[in-house]
Motif scaffolding. Structure first.
Motif: not given
Ligand SMILES: Nc1ncnc2c1ncn2[C@@H]1O[C@H](COP(=O)(O)OP(=O)(O)OP(=O)(O)O)[C@@H](O)[C@H]1O
Ligand SMILES: [Mg+2]
Lengths: 305, 242
Positions: A281, A285-286, A290-291, A298, A301-303, A305, B75, B90, B92-94
């Motif tokens: 995951q 996102l990287m 993103m770093n 992220v 916050q999603g988890f 929400k 990155t 992968p 992602f929940k949410g």
């Protein structure tokens, strides 16, 4: 209203101004301001600190806000709030407690909330806990919630604690009569040396009662979390308990879901998972530029929400 | 232009050194559609992960537009315009599909733009925008959303790892169309790892990898017929019935 007050109110109740509908704002252990409406009456208790909130039968589309704010250090506030929801009423209740402690003494609020939910009534209850202030004084919240649901009633509870509460012990008990439905969602983030414990007991007493308990949490730094939900089926009923936690750094999380069936027709399921943020995951996102810290944020916050 | 110079990736498994990628040198020209193919376990995904920076080569160099990116993080490479759609996306929940597409694009995307990307991978957008990218999505659905996130990015080099895997026939045609569109017009280079003839046929360039080594590389018109011939020879049982 002072700046600290409005900041706290915004954090816990999304309030930018005095709410529409009924409300009661409690500050530093005393009533601060209040409004009753034709259908929702708020009265001060005479035997102990706290209020009764009485919602007339068949009230529709109304809301009650009962935020509590503490802005002084060394406050120890205990309050009893009793909700009487009349038959067939449908209301939104927004509670929550914000503590701004910039002193060095402990500030604590223990709210004992009891809900009597009438036949076929429907409530949505939202509670946010939030702490701030740079003093050494602890910010402590120990809520007790008791729910009594009559036949066919629906109770949806959302409890959120995202920031700044040093210690919390939550105790929740619910009794469901026939056809009643309870949906309880708990979201929690702890950091630093914070401690959070949540005990829940949900009794499904009546035929076709159903309940869904969802707990999602993130534990960072040295914080500790303990979850102990128990669903007890005493009749033909359905219940589902899920505890899902992300653990980081040197945190400790313990999930102890329990299920008890006292009837052969009770269908009760629990699931519990604790794990780190999945590396794939983060990498995904990287690859969006993103770093690692941004990616982590992220995901959390999603988890929650 | 992407250039791999003598790239190797060795791992030590219980004291035994495995050459997962063995001295690979390739050039991927700008605006080209390159298909990498080869047997399972041949090292295709590892090569893609090396290009994206998820793994670091044990020797060799990787250059992108004349910049040495060998030691750059994922990155940093993403910021240079390299993107990679995972073989196994992968969950992602949410996180909703819309949020994921927006995160990929780097800014909040308007609904119609999200819909465009989803349509191009054969998903009916209305049903998916607010779905969470969690385990409730089927394998094929997650795979297609993963591909859409790459379409939402402005990339100089897009790598798709077996985009066709788990995807139904109808969506597959849609996907082939999208890849066709991508390889035309834009200056972006596209690398697709694939086992599918129909995707190979879109290629300008092909690379065949087996046992961590490059077996063949060159223009599709040269490699593709050879590959098909080899396949027929090796399958001696073809046409022979009991
Ligand atoms: N970190 C690692 N440690 C040990 N073995 C590895 C590692 N990474 C890859 N491998 C092995 O290297 C080989 C190549 O893997 P890779 O995933 O690159 O193959 P692939 O060509 O993408 O295969 P497929 O077509 O099945 O997707 C496999 O045998 C795999 O198990
Ligand atoms: Mg692979």
């Amino acid at each position: 209203m002072e700046k600290i007050d409005s900041n706290l109110l915004e954090s816990i109740a999304d309030l930018h101004e005095i709410p529409a509908g009924a409300y009661n704002i409690r500050k530093n252990g005393e009533g601060f301001s209040r409004r009753s409406t034709a259908n929702i009456e708020i009265v001060t208790k005479t035997d102990k600190p706290g209020i009764d909130i009485i919602v007339a039968p068949f009230t529709k589309n109304e809301s009650v806000h009962i935020p509590v704010i503490i802005t002084e250090t060394g406050v120890d506030d205990l309050v009893y709030n009793d909700f009487y929801i009349g038959e067939g009423a449908e209301v939104l209740i927004v509670a929550g407690c914000g503590i701004h402690n910039s002193g060095d003494e402990k500030s604590q609020h223990d709210g004992i909330h009891t809900f009597h939910i009438g036949k076929n009534a429907k409530i949505k209850y939202v509670e946010k806990h939030y702490g701030e202030g740079d003093g050494k004084g602890e910010r402590v919240l120990n809520p007790v919630t008791v729910v009594e649901q009559e036949e066919g009633s629906v109770c949806e509870m959302e409890m959120v604690q995202i920031k700044g509460v040093d210690s919390t012990v939550r105790d929740t008990k619910a009794h469901l009569a026939a056809g009643a439905r309870l949906i309880m969602t708990e979201r929690l983030l702890t950091h630093g040396n914070q401690y959070a414990r949540s005990d829940m007991e949900v009794y499904l007493d009546g035929e076709d009662a159903s309940s869904q308990i969802i707990s999602r949490s993130v534990a960072k730094d040295n914080s500790k979390q303990i979850f102990h939900p128990n669903a007890i089926g005493n009749a033909k009923c359905r219940a589902h308990v899920t505890c899902d936690s992300i653990i980081m750094d040197d945190a400790t999380v313990s999930s102890i879901p329990a299920i008890t069936a006292n009837s052969a027709d009770a269908q009760i399921v629990h699931e519990a998972a604790i794990g780190r943020i999945n590396n794939d995951q983060l990498i995904k996102l990287m690859t969006f530029g993103m770093n690692e810290e941004e990616a982590e944020e992220v995901i959390i916050q999603g988890f929650l929400k | 232009m992407l250039k791999l110079e003598n790239v190797s990736f060795k791992v030590d498994v219980d004291g035994e050194v495995l050459e997962i990628v063995d001295n690979v040198s390739i050039e991927v020209p700008d605006g080209a559609f390159t298909v990498i193919t080869g047997p399972n376990g041949g090292g295709k995904s590892t090569l893609a992960r090396l290009i994206m920076g998820i793994e670091k080569p044990t020797s060799g160099r990787i250059l992108y537009n004349d910049i040495d990116i060998t030691n750059m993080s994922v990155t940093e490479r993403a910021k240079l315009g390299i993107g990679y759609a995972f073989q196994q996306p992968p969950r992602f929940k949410g996180l909703t599909v819309r949020r994921l597409l927006s995160l990929a694009a780097g800014s909040e995307l308007p609904v119609d733009e999200c819909c465009g990307y989803l349509t191009s991978v054969g998903l009916c957008s209305k049903d998916y925008l607010n779905r969470e990218m969690d385990n409730s999505l089927s394998g094929g659905e997650a795979k297609r959303i993963e591909i859409a996130t790459l379409m939402a990015r402005k990339l100089g080099l897009a790598i798709f790892d077996e985009p066709e895997a788990g995807i139904d026939l109808w969506s597959f045609s849609m996907l082939v169309e999208s890849f066709k569109a991508m390889s035309k017009g834009s200056h972006q280079s596209v690398i697709v790892i694939s086992h599918q003839e129909r995707i190979m046929q879109l290629a300008d360039e092909m690379v065949v990898i087996a046992g961590g080594k490059i077996r063949e590389t060159g223009p599709k018109d040269k490699i593709f017929p050879k590959l098909m011939g080899e396949f027929n020879e090796n399958c001696g049982f073809r046409g022979k019935e009991e």
